[in-house]
Design a protein around this motif. Structure first.
Motif, PDB file in Angstrom:
ATOM      1  N   ALA A  51       0.821  -1.214   0.000  1.00  8.43           N
ATOM      2  CA  ALA A  51       0.000   0.000   0.000  1.00  8.43           C
ATOM      3  C   ALA A  51       0.856   1.266   0.000  1.00  8.43           C
ATOM      4  O   ALA A  51       0.348   2.343  -0.280  1.00  8.43           O
ATOM      5  N   MET A  52       2.148   1.133   0.254  1.00  3.08           N
ATOM      6  CA  MET A  52       2.987   2.323   0.218  1.00  3.08           C
ATOM      7  C   MET A  52       3.116   2.852  -1.210  1.00  3.08           C
ATOM      8  O   MET A  52       3.520   3.982  -1.418  1.00  3.08           O
ATOM      9  N   GLY A  63     -11.035   5.232   6.853  1.00  2.00           N
ATOM     10  CA  GLY A  63     -12.158   4.390   6.453  1.00  2.00           C
ATOM     11  C   GLY A  63     -11.685   3.040   5.941  1.00  2.00           C
ATOM     12  O   GLY A  63     -11.031   2.279   6.651  1.00  2.00           O
ATOM     13  N   THR A  64     -11.996   2.751   4.685  1.00  2.64           N
ATOM     14  CA  THR A  64     -11.605   1.476   4.095  1.00  2.64           C
ATOM     15  C   THR A  64     -10.617   1.667   2.950  1.00  2.64           C
ATOM     16  O   THR A  64     -10.403   0.768   2.152  1.00  2.64           O
ATOM     17  N   THR A  65      -9.999   2.837   2.854  1.00  2.00           N
ATOM     18  CA  THR A  65      -9.085   3.130   1.758  1.00  2.00           C
ATOM     19  C   THR A  65      -7.644   2.887   2.176  1.00  2.00           C
ATOM     20  O   THR A  65      -7.089   3.619   2.994  1.00  2.00           O
ATOM     21  N   ILE A  66      -7.044   1.822   1.606  1.00  2.00           N
ATOM     22  CA  ILE A  66      -5.643   1.527   1.900  1.00  2.00           C
ATOM     23  C   ILE A  66      -4.759   2.534   1.194  1.00  2.00           C
ATOM     24  O   ILE A  66      -5.185   3.211   0.269  1.00  2.00           O
ATOM     25  N   GLY A  67      -3.517   2.623   1.616  1.00  2.00           N
ATOM     26  CA  GLY A  67      -2.567   3.484   0.935  1.00  2.00           C
ATOM     27  C   GLY A  67      -1.686   4.249   1.890  1.00  2.00           C
ATOM     28  O   GLY A  67      -1.658   4.004   3.093  1.00  2.00           O
ATOM     29  N   THR A  68      -0.963   5.199   1.310  1.00  2.00           N
ATOM     30  CA  THR A  68      -0.034   6.042   2.056  1.00  2.00           C
ATOM     31  C   THR A  68      -0.651   7.414   2.239  1.00  2.00           C
ATOM     32  O   THR A  68      -1.110   8.032   1.288  1.00  2.00           O
ATOM     33  N   TRP A  69      -0.662   7.860   3.487  1.00  2.00           N
ATOM     34  CA  TRP A  69      -1.230   9.158   3.841  1.00  2.00           C
ATOM     35  C   TRP A  69      -0.136  10.021   4.433  1.00  2.00           C
ATOM     36  O   TRP A  69       0.831   9.519   4.998  1.00  2.00           O
ATOM     37  N   TYR A  70      -0.315  11.316   4.340  1.00  2.00           N
ATOM     38  CA  TYR A  70       0.647  12.290   4.846  1.00  2.00           C
ATOM     39  C   TYR A  70       0.028  13.047   6.019  1.00  2.00           C
ATOM     40  O   TYR A  70      -1.184  13.181   6.108  1.00  2.00           O
TER      41      TYR A  70
END
Length: 177
Positions: A51-52, A63-70
């Protein structure tokens, strides 16, 4: 820093190859917990650290959104982290990367390293400072997300108004001593 969520999921995945069933309990950004069974035939989890390669932005955080956040948090990362301290939940910044093919794997003398470069754009008329980055995955597609890694860079990332800067997100696995 890899979180306890990551290690719990990792630990539950490993023995299932022998046909055993294990569970992983994770803490979500809201502070709630879920336990998911990892069956031997299961393809779970829904990305571990892959997910990175999926930069995220906006109001979908937690929520249900995978990924990289800042984010803008500055408290040092710990294994107990389950959320970003101060996530950027607006469209102030957007990130882009080349997807799975952008993931770089490298072996050093004392570690194995995975990294990806995000092109982060400041969409505002003010300088934006990013001081934390988090990789979120889920135990199954569509499930609540959980923080797998939280990194607080030694030097915050400063992005001038309306500009784009490359940011390398790195996770190292030390070999031990």
């Amino acid at each position: 820093m890899l979180t306890k969520n990551f290690w719990r999921i990792f630990g539950a995945i490993m023995p299932r190859l022998n046909g055993n069933t294990y569970s992983a309990k994770v803490v979500h950004p809201s502070g709630s917990t879920t336990t998911e069974t990892m069956f031997s035939s299961s393809i779970k989890p829904y990305t571990l650290l892959g997910a990175m390669t999926v930069p995220q932005n906006g109001a979908l955080y937690g929520g249900t959104t995978i990924g990289t956040w800042y984010g803008r948090g500055t408290t040092p990362a710990t294994a107990d982290d389950y959320t970003l301290e101060d996530p950027i939940k607006t469209g102030d910044v957007t990130g882009v990367c080349g997807g799975d093919t952008a993931l770089v794997r490298a072996e050093g003398p004392d570690h194995y390293r995975i990294s990806v470069t995000h092109q982060i754009t400041n969409n505002t008329d003010e300088t934006v400072t990013i001081s934390e980055i988090g990789c979120f995955g889920a135990l199954a597609s569509g499930a609540k997300v959980c923080l797998l890694d939280r990194t607080v860079p030694e030097t915050p990332i400063v992005i001038p108004p309306q500009e784009t800067v490359p940011v390398e997100y790195v996770i190292k696995f030390p070999y031990g001593k």
